[in-house]
Design a protein around this motif. Sequence first.
Motif, PDB file in Angstrom:
ATOM      1  N   ALA A   1       0.828  -1.211   0.000  1.00 46.58           N
ATOM      2  CA  ALA A   1       0.000   0.000   0.000  1.00 46.58           C
ATOM      3  C   ALA A   1       0.856   1.253   0.000  1.00 46.58           C
ATOM      4  N   ARG A   2       1.925   1.242   0.790  1.00 47.90           N
ATOM      5  CA  ARG A   2       2.801   2.416   0.822  1.00 47.90           C
ATOM      6  C   ARG A   2       3.513   2.607  -0.527  1.00 47.90           C
ATOM      7  N   GLU A   3       3.900   1.482  -1.140  1.00 49.39           N
ATOM      8  CA  GLU A   3       4.621   1.582  -2.413  1.00 49.39           C
ATOM      9  C   GLU A   3       3.721   2.027  -3.560  1.00 49.39           C
ATOM     10  N   SER A   4       2.432   1.621  -3.525  1.00 52.92           N
ATOM     11  CA  SER A   4       1.561   1.863  -4.672  1.00 52.92           C
ATOM     12  C   SER A   4       0.587   3.022  -4.475  1.00 52.92           C
ATOM     13  N   HIS A   5       0.549   3.617  -3.303  1.00 51.69           N
ATOM     14  CA  HIS A   5      -0.409   4.704  -3.062  1.00 51.69           C
ATOM     15  C   HIS A   5      -0.174   5.845  -4.054  1.00 51.69           C
ATOM     16  N   PRO A   6      -1.261   6.443  -4.592  1.00 55.55           N
ATOM     17  CA  PRO A   6      -1.108   7.543  -5.561  1.00 55.55           C
ATOM     18  C   PRO A   6      -0.277   8.710  -5.042  1.00 55.55           C
ATOM     19  N   ASP A   7      -0.367   8.982  -3.752  1.00 49.87           N
ATOM     20  CA  ASP A   7       0.415  10.099  -3.219  1.00 49.87           C
ATOM     21  C   ASP A   7       1.904   9.821  -3.259  1.00 49.87           C
ATOM     22  N   ALA A   8       2.280   8.539  -3.272  1.00 50.11           N
ATOM     23  CA  ALA A   8       3.692   8.181  -3.346  1.00 50.11           C
ATOM     24  C   ALA A   8       4.175   8.017  -4.789  1.00 50.11           C
ATOM     25  N   ASN A   9       3.239   8.122  -5.750  1.00 50.54           N
ATOM     26  CA  ASN A   9       3.589   7.943  -7.163  1.00 50.54           C
ATOM     27  C   ASN A   9       2.960   9.042  -8.010  1.00 50.54           C
ATOM     28  N   PRO A  10       3.323  10.290  -7.762  1.00 52.70           N
ATOM     29  CA  PRO A  10       2.728  11.370  -8.542  1.00 52.70           C
ATOM     30  C   PRO A  10       3.059  11.227 -10.026  1.00 52.70           C
ATOM     31  N   GLY A  11       2.043  11.431 -10.846  1.00 53.62           N
ATOM     32  CA  GLY A  11       2.258  11.339 -12.285  1.00 53.62           C
ATOM     33  C   GLY A  11       2.132   9.940 -12.848  1.00 53.62           C
ATOM     34  N   ASP A  12       1.883   8.935 -12.003  1.00 56.28           N
ATOM     35  CA  ASP A  12       1.732   7.564 -12.480  1.00 56.28           C
ATOM     36  C   ASP A  12       0.238   7.241 -12.555  1.00 56.28           C
ATOM     37  N   PRO A  13      -0.336   7.173 -13.738  1.00 54.10           N
ATOM     38  CA  PRO A  13      -1.789   6.944 -13.854  1.00 54.10           C
ATOM     39  C   PRO A  13      -2.213   5.551 -13.415  1.00 54.10           C
ATOM     40  N   GLN A  14      -1.282   4.606 -13.309  1.00 52.88           N
ATOM     41  CA  GLN A  14      -1.618   3.242 -12.920  1.00 52.88           C
ATOM     42  C   GLN A  14      -1.556   3.026 -11.408  1.00 52.88           C
ATOM     43  N   ALA A  15      -1.090   4.032 -10.679  1.00 50.73           N
ATOM     44  CA  ALA A  15      -0.888   3.852  -9.242  1.00 50.73           C
ATOM     45  C   ALA A  15      -2.187   3.551  -8.512  1.00 50.73           C
ATOM     46  N   GLU A  16      -3.270   4.304  -8.844  1.00 53.48           N
ATOM     47  CA  GLU A  16      -4.536   4.091  -8.145  1.00 53.48           C
ATOM     48  C   GLU A  16      -5.082   2.693  -8.392  1.00 53.48           C
ATOM     49  N   ALA A  17      -4.892   2.191  -9.621  1.00 52.54           N
ATOM     50  CA  ALA A  17      -5.373   0.844  -9.933  1.00 52.54           C
ATOM     51  C   ALA A  17      -4.603  -0.201  -9.127  1.00 52.54           C
ATOM     52  N   ARG A  18      -3.284  -0.038  -9.020  1.00 47.88           N
ATOM     53  CA  ARG A  18      -2.480  -0.986  -8.229  1.00 47.88           C
ATOM     54  C   ARG A  18      -2.866  -0.917  -6.753  1.00 47.88           C
ATOM     55  N   PHE A  19      -3.112   0.288  -6.297  1.00 49.19           N
ATOM     56  CA  PHE A  19      -3.482   0.464  -4.897  1.00 49.19           C
ATOM     57  C   PHE A  19      -4.831  -0.202  -4.613  1.00 49.19           C
ATOM     58  N   ARG A  20      -5.792  -0.038  -5.553  1.00 48.43           N
ATOM     59  CA  ARG A  20      -7.108  -0.646  -5.348  1.00 48.43           C
ATOM     60  C   ARG A  20      -6.997  -2.175  -5.353  1.00 48.43           C
ATOM     61  N   ARG A  21      -6.193  -2.752  -6.275  1.00 46.65           N
ATOM     62  CA  ARG A  21      -6.028  -4.207  -6.301  1.00 46.65           C
ATOM     63  C   ARG A  21      -5.436  -4.715  -4.989  1.00 46.65           C
ATOM     64  N   ALA A  22      -4.455  -3.967  -4.435  1.00 51.03           N
ATOM     65  CA  ALA A  22      -3.867  -4.376  -3.162  1.00 51.03           C
ATOM     66  C   ALA A  22      -4.900  -4.328  -2.053  1.00 51.03           C
ATOM     67  N   ALA A  23      -5.748  -3.280  -2.063  1.00 53.53           N
ATOM     68  CA  ALA A  23      -6.784  -3.170  -1.036  1.00 53.53           C
ATOM     69  C   ALA A  23      -7.799  -4.302  -1.172  1.00 53.53           C
ATOM     70  N   GLU A  24      -8.200  -4.618  -2.393  1.00 54.75           N
ATOM     71  CA  GLU A  24      -9.122  -5.727  -2.612  1.00 54.75           C
ATOM     72  C   GLU A  24      -8.517  -7.045  -2.132  1.00 54.75           C
ATOM     73  N   ALA A  25      -7.255  -7.253  -2.484  1.00 53.79           N
ATOM     74  CA  ALA A  25      -6.594  -8.493  -2.081  1.00 53.79           C
ATOM     75  C   ALA A  25      -6.553  -8.623  -0.562  1.00 53.79           C
ATOM     76  N   TYR A  26      -6.261  -7.536   0.100  1.00 52.58           N
ATOM     77  CA  TYR A  26      -6.203  -7.602   1.562  1.00 52.58           C
ATOM     78  C   TYR A  26      -7.587  -7.866   2.153  1.00 52.58           C
ATOM     79  N   GLU A  27      -8.610  -7.201   1.631  1.00 53.27           N
ATOM     80  CA  GLU A  27      -9.959  -7.385   2.161  1.00 53.27           C
ATOM     81  C   GLU A  27     -10.424  -8.831   2.002  1.00 53.27           C
ATOM     82  N   VAL A  28     -10.020  -9.475   0.930  1.00 56.26           N
ATOM     83  CA  VAL A  28     -10.423 -10.867   0.719  1.00 56.26           C
ATOM     84  C   VAL A  28      -9.606 -11.811   1.597  1.00 56.26           C
TER      85      VAL A  28
END
Length: 364
Positions: A28-55
Motif C-alpha cells: 500500500a505504501r509503495e503503490s499509493h497515488p500520493d507516493a507515485n505522482p504522475g503515475d496513472p496506474q498507481a490508483e489501480a495498483r493500490f485498489r487491487r492491493a486493497a481488494e486483495a487484503y480485504e479478501v
Amino acid sequence: MSDDYYGVLGVPRDADADEIKRAFRRVARESHPDANPGDPQAEARFRRAAEAYEVLSDPARRRRYDRGDTIELGDILGGFGGFEDLLRGVFGDGGLFGASPSRQGPQRGSDVLVVATVDLTAAVFGTETDVEFSADGTCDLCGGSGAQPGTYPETCPTCRGAGTVRVARRSMLGSMMSVTTCSTCRGAGRVIPDPCERCWGNGVVETARSVNIEVPPGVTGGTRLRLTGRGAAGLRGGPAGDLYVELVVSPHPDYVRDGDDLVHRLAIDMVEAALGAEAKVPLIDGGEELVTIPAGTQPGAVLRIGGKGASRLGRRGRGDLIIRVDVGVPTDLSEEEEEALRAYAEARGRHVSPPRRGFRRRRS
C-alpha cells in the motif's frame, strides 16, 4: 476476478494473517497515488492491493476465494467509510504514511552543548567552575504565554483547539479523508491575537546564562557532564532541555595523562645514569618525592610511584606516577671534563674522535 491476490501482495498461499497484513502495509505504501505522482496506474495498483487484503484478511472470504468461488467486491470498498476504516484498521490512526498530525501542546526545549576548559589538576582532583552560554529562556514579560501582558491566547477558530483539520479529496477510489496540521494555528490549537512585544509570541527569548557545575575527580578530555533541565526553555509550558558540558583538559608542564596514570619525564646526566643518583620529582598534589636512580639506568627506563597518579573516575584510589628517564649527553665539555672522558674511553678500549684543537692532555 482475474487477479491472483496472493501474488498481488507477494505472499505464499499458506501465509498467516500477520504476514498478509505486513505485506499489505508494504504494498500500500509503495503503490499509493500520493507516493507515485504522475503515475496513472498507481490508483489501480493500490485498489487491487486493497481488494486483495480485504479478501485474504477475512477467513470466510479467503476460504471461498481458495475454492474458486465468485466474490462480489462492490460492497467491500464502495464508499468513503469502508475505505477509511480499512486503512485505519491496518495503519492505525496515524494513517498510511506515519503518525497523523496532532495538537502541538507543550514542547520540550532544546538541549545545549557547552565546552569548558579545566587544567589537569582540576581534572585529577575535581573542582567547581562556572560555564557561560546563551540559550532560550522563558520570556519574563509574558511569562512564557506569548501574549502581551493583560491579554491571553485564544482557542483557534479553525480547528477549535484540536490543532488538526480533516481534509477530503476525491479519487477513483472515492472520497479519501486525511488529517493535517491546522494552518491557522500551526498545530498549537490556539492563536495569539496580541503577541508579546518582547518574544513576538514565542514565549521564549535568548538569554545569557551562567551555571555552576561540579567536575568530578578523574575526568578526562571529552567527558560530557549532563545537567537535566538546565538547557533551553520549552515552548508553551514544556519542560526545559538538558545542558551538556564537554570538558577539555589543558596541557600540564610536568605531566601527561595516560589513563589513570600520570607520566613525568625526568632528565638526568649520563654520569648519574651510570653511577646512580637520587632526584626529586614534583607531585601533582604538591610537594616532591625523592626517587632513587639505580646505577646503570638506561635511556627510557621507567620508574613508578604507586598511588600518585590521577583519581579513578567513579571509583576509589588513584593511578600511579610513571617516571620516564631521559639521559642527557653534555655538549659543552670543559677541557678537564673532556680529558676525563677520553681517559674513560681509553680504559674501555673505545676509539673516539681526535681531541679538539688546542686540547692538551695532562701528563701524569
